[in-house]
Design a protein around this motif. Sequence first.
Motif, mmCIF file in Angstrom:
data_model
loop_
_atom_site.group_PDB
_atom_site.id
_atom_site.type_symbol
_atom_site.label_atom_id
_atom_site.label_comp_id
_atom_site.label_asym_id
_atom_site.label_seq_id
_atom_site.Cartn_x
_atom_site.Cartn_y
_atom_site.Cartn_z
ATOM 1 N N SER A 89 53.174 -85.170 7.569
ATOM 2 C CA SER A 89 53.974 -85.238 6.344
ATOM 3 C C SER A 89 55.444 -84.990 6.647
ATOM 4 O O SER A 89 55.790 -84.069 7.403
ATOM 5 N N ASN A 90 56.310 -85.768 6.007
ATOM 6 C CA ASN A 90 57.753 -85.558 6.141
ATOM 7 C C ASN A 90 58.226 -84.277 5.466
ATOM 8 O O ASN A 90 59.328 -83.821 5.723
ATOM 9 N N VAL A 91 57.421 -83.692 4.602
ATOM 10 C CA VAL A 91 57.825 -82.480 3.903
ATOM 11 C C VAL A 91 57.828 -81.282 4.845
ATOM 12 O O VAL A 91 58.764 -80.487 4.853
ATOM 13 N N ASP A 92 56.777 -81.154 5.657
ATOM 14 C CA ASP A 92 56.642 -79.968 6.508
ATOM 15 C C ASP A 92 56.408 -80.284 7.984
ATOM 16 O O ASP A 92 56.287 -79.372 8.791
ATOM 17 N N ALA A 93 56.340 -81.556 8.329
ATOM 18 C CA ALA A 93 56.108 -81.990 9.712
ATOM 19 C C ALA A 93 54.792 -81.448 10.270
ATOM 20 O O ALA A 93 54.675 -81.193 11.463
ATOM 21 N N LEU A 94 53.810 -81.296 9.405
ATOM 22 C CA LEU A 94 52.487 -80.839 9.814
ATOM 23 C C LEU A 94 51.462 -81.926 9.526
ATOM 24 O O LEU A 94 51.664 -82.779 8.664
ATOM 25 N N ALA A 95 50.328 -81.852 10.232
ATOM 26 C CA ALA A 95 49.245 -82.817 10.041
ATOM 27 C C ALA A 95 48.416 -82.418 8.823
ATOM 28 O O ALA A 95 48.059 -81.248 8.660
#
Length: 174
Positions: A89-95
């Motif tokens: 996710s571009n929001v948190d850079a997590l999968a």
Amino acid sequence: DDQVEVACRRADSDVWVANFNAPGQVVIAGSPEGVTAAGIVAKELGAKKVMSLPVSGAFHTQFMQPARDRLRKAIADANPRDTEVPVISNVDALAHASGPEWSSLLSAQLISPVRWKHCLLTLGELGVTDFAELGPGGVLTGMAKRTVAGSRTISISTPEELDKLLEWVNADSP
């Protein structure tokens, strides 16, 4: 890159970081006065280059808040399913792989900076080194090269270039 956020806060206006594209390439957005003021502060803080981008709105900022509630409801009504392959996710850079998370993640994207650089770093940490960009231009491919050491990239702009993509994919297969 962190100094850009400082420049936005010191501008004391409606201006925010909208995109972390690649190391040394950060986009800000907001009111015209705020963007101008933050650009001046960024230069004072050592920015090498400050330039205006012609865009139709202050996307990924608080100015998009009125659309967020409607989008959140539309996404929830769509009932996103879990994914077999996690999506960064571009929001948190997590999968993320859980369908119910996407309502908040996608609506948050309207008012949150695009963390493209951070997403690329996460993918690199997960062992991803091959990046294919599909669509006009090669901007994202260039950002991947600048961000992920040892990356292999390809940009495919037209349907006629799909054979080039297949060759590229197969060149890495045993």
